[in-house]
Each structure stands twice: as C-alpha cells, then as structure tokens.
Motif scaffolding. Structure first.
Motif, short mmCIF file in Angstrom:
data_model
loop_
_atom_site.label_atom_id
_atom_site.label_comp_id
_atom_site.label_asym_id
_atom_site.label_seq_id
_atom_site.Cartn_x
_atom_site.Cartn_y
_atom_site.Cartn_z
N UNK A 105 59.76 81.98 -13.45
CA UNK A 105 59.21 81.31 -14.35
C UNK A 105 59.73 79.87 -15.19
N UNK A 106 60.89 80.42 -14.52
CA UNK A 106 61.44 78.76 -15.16
C UNK A 106 62.07 77.99 -13.91
N UNK A 107 62.18 76.81 -14.09
CA UNK A 107 62.61 75.72 -13.44
C UNK A 107 63.04 75.89 -12.62
N UNK A 108 63.45 76.18 -11.13
CA UNK A 108 64.11 76.40 -10.21
C UNK A 108 64.17 76.32 -9.14
N UNK A 109 64.97 76.44 -8.24
CA UNK A 109 64.99 75.44 -7.05
C UNK A 109 64.59 76.55 -6.01
N UNK A 110 63.64 76.47 -5.24
CA UNK A 110 63.11 77.83 -4.05
C UNK A 110 64.07 77.80 -2.79
N UNK A 111 64.09 78.82 -2.41
CA UNK A 111 65.24 78.42 -1.00
C UNK A 111 64.28 79.97 0.29
N UNK A 112 63.28 79.05 0.96
CA UNK A 112 62.77 80.37 1.55
C UNK A 112 62.87 80.09 2.84
N UNK A 113 63.95 79.61 3.57
CA UNK A 113 64.39 79.80 5.30
C UNK A 113 63.25 79.75 6.10
N UNK A 114 62.16 79.09 5.58
CA UNK A 114 60.96 78.56 6.37
C UNK A 114 61.19 77.88 7.60
N UNK A 115 62.08 77.13 8.04
CA UNK A 115 62.94 76.04 9.26
C UNK A 115 62.84 76.31 10.43
N UNK A 116 61.60 76.66 11.50
CA UNK A 116 62.18 77.64 12.75
C UNK A 116 63.09 76.81 13.22
N UNK A 117 63.05 75.12 13.24
CA UNK A 117 64.51 75.14 14.61
C UNK A 117 65.07 74.90 14.03
N UNK A 118 65.26 75.30 12.67
CA UNK A 118 67.49 76.06 11.61
C UNK A 118 67.20 77.11 12.47
#
Length: 329
Positions: free
Chosen positions: A222-235
């Motif tokens: 609920x608080x402003x945040x950076x979301x890191x979700x590991x979605x880049x397949x090339x990575x």
C-alpha cells in the motif's frame, strides 16, 4: 569447433545455484556469499539490478521523493536472495562495489557507513521486529516492555544516520508467528517502517516475498514502493550464461557467429521454411545452448507439478551438461 574452445566454464563452486543470506557471515571462507569481490564477479547486471542501482542513486542523491521500499516478489529460484546479497555488498563493501559499478557502466551515490540490518526471517524468526532495528541502532527501548515502539522512538534512535533493512523470506517468517496478536504487531511495525522510508531517505527497506496479495506484502504494497518481479526472460538466460562461463562477457563473438551461421545453413537445408534471420538472432542470445532447450528449461519445466525452480533449476541442469561435455562439443 567446440564451445569450450571459446568459453571457459567456471568452477563447480561458482556455479552453485542456491544463494543463502545466512552464508554472508561464513567464517570458513568457503561460501561465496561471504566474499564480496567473488560474489559481485558472479553477478550479472540484470534489468532488475539496474533498476535497483538507479533508484538507490536517485534516493541517495538527496531525492526524498523516491520510494524507500523495494519489494522483491517472485516464486522460488528466480534470484531474490541473490539480489538482496548484492545490495548488502553494494553498501557494505564500497571499494569492491565501486569497481563492479565502474566495470558495468553504472554510477551510484551511496550513503557512507549506513547501519545495515540483514536477516533471513525463516532462519532467524521474528518475535518482535523492532528488536532487530533498535539493537542495530544501539538504542535501548526495554522501558517500553512489549509495547510496539512508535515513529518518535525510531526517529530518536536513528538521529541523522541512514539505515538499510534487508529481509529475506519475510512472508514465510511473518506467517510463522503463531500468536495472532504478535503477528499483527509485527505487521504494524513493518508498515510504520515503510511509511517512514517513504518520508525520508534515512530508512530504506528491501524485502523478498512470494505474493503481494497476502500479508505482509498486502500491507507493505500500500506504500509507494519499487516492485522487483524478475520478469525479463532474456535476463534469465544471461544470468545462467554468466554464471556458467567466466569469460562470457568477453566471448569471441566472431567465432560464435561463424558456428551459428554454419548451423543455421544446415538447418535450412532440412527445414526450407525456417526463418534463418530470426533463428540466428535467437541462437546469438542462447549460445552455446539451443533456443528450444532454453524454452523448455525456463518456461515448460517450471510449470510442471514437480518442476524445478526457475533460474536455479536451469543453472543446475546446464552446469551438469557443461561439466559432462567433451572438449569437441
């Protein structure tokens, strides 16, 4: 020409797929997590890591408007713990991390001598989350008894110092608190911390969770945040290749292009309607492995009931294949 004539496989120890925050304090010298220079050498600058670095640079360049909470949300085996250990070494070993940042073309303004709290919550369960914070700040709040400290206590203890809190397996740790009242108090304290981080760059929080729709993720999100979700397949492919081969970033692309061109020409004789240009591009991304193999490893096997965990499982499988391959492969 075999791929081992172009790429040099890393040692089996470096290929180890499980990164454990608890190993940071290893005294035996055997765990890579406890060796900042070696660990950073094994770290590929993914888009998620680039985002973290850029956000930290903005945050500690006196930009209080940036988010102070980083939620790393993903299933097991995609790199949450690795990124948390990376952040720890980035802050705790500035001379070593500066070399890594320069090598990879990053600039990052970081606090001098921050107070760092790092904890794997499943290994070191939380009873009162505030204890780890106030103990690290050297501030006695025993007079509060079992009462949850408020933001005024936090500000008094923190003063003008900067604190970074790194919490791995937070979701499982909070869910493991049997007493409902204690669980709520801990979630409330974490919410207070995240709100304090939103107001000032004196506190920055990194927390790994599996699902932001359940506690404590649902409260923190609920608080402003950076979301890191590991979605880049090339990575995902680059991480595995970087971990498997110590010279992957400086590979002889001309030799690789020649091998790929020869292979694609042979395929086109067997498959006349093959889009050679498209397949060549894919091979350049996945070399020395085929695009089909990487698709199976990254996208199909993890969906099975007993499939392995993301990048971690793929790394383990491919490490075995590289080790077993002959010099002419």
């Amino acid at each position: 020409m075999g791929f081992k004539e172009i790429l040099k496989p890393r040692s089996q120890r470096d290929i180890e797929g499980v990164i454990d925050i608890e190993n940071i304090s290893d005294k035996t010298g055997k765990k890579v997590e406890g060796k900042p220079e070696e660990f950073l050498e094994l770290t590929y600058p993914t888009s998620d890591i680039e985002n973290i670095i850029n956000c930290l640079n903005n945050r500690f360049s006196n930009d209080d408007s940036t988010a102070g909470l980083f939620l790393l949300e993903a299933e097991k085996g995609l790199g949450k713990s690795h990124d948390l250990v990376f952040v720890y070494h980035l802050l705790n070993s500035p001379d070593v991390s500066k070399n890594w940042l320069n090598k990879n073309g990053f600039e990052c303004s970081l606090p001098q001598h921050p107070v760092i709290v790092i904890r794997k919550v499943t290994d070191s369960p939380i009873d009162r989350a505030w204890d780890m914070v106030f103990d690290a700040l050297g501030h006695d709040i025993s007079y509060l008894g079992d009462s949850q400290p408020g933001v005024e206590h936090l500000n008094d203890a923190l003063g003008d110092r900067q604190m970074v809190i790194i919490l791995d397996e937070l979701e499982r740790g909070i869910q493991g608190i049997d007493d409902a009242n204690k669980r709520i108090k801990n979630i409330n304290f974490l919410q207070m911390l995240s709100e304090a981080a939103a107001r000032s760059n004196n506190i920055t929080i990194f927390a790994s969770i599996y699902d932001s729709s359940v506690e404590p993720g649902s409260t923190l999100a609920r608080v402003a945040h950076e979301s890191i979700q590991f979605l880049n397949n090339d990575d995902k492919a680059r991480v595995v290749q970087h971990r498997l081969f110590e010279d992957f970033d400086s590979k002889d692309q001309e030799k690789i292009n020649g091998i790929i061109a020869s292979y694609v020409n042979k395929l086109k004789r067997d498959i006349p309607d093959l889009d050679g240009d498209d397949y060549t591009t894919k091979l350049k991304t996945t070399y020395p492995f085929s695009p089909e193999l990487m698709d199976v490893l990254y996208h199909r096997i993890p969906t099975f009931k007993n499939g392995w965990q993301g990048v971690r499982g793929s790394l383990g499988y491919l490490a075995h294949q590289v080790k077993s391959a002959g010099e002419d492969v």
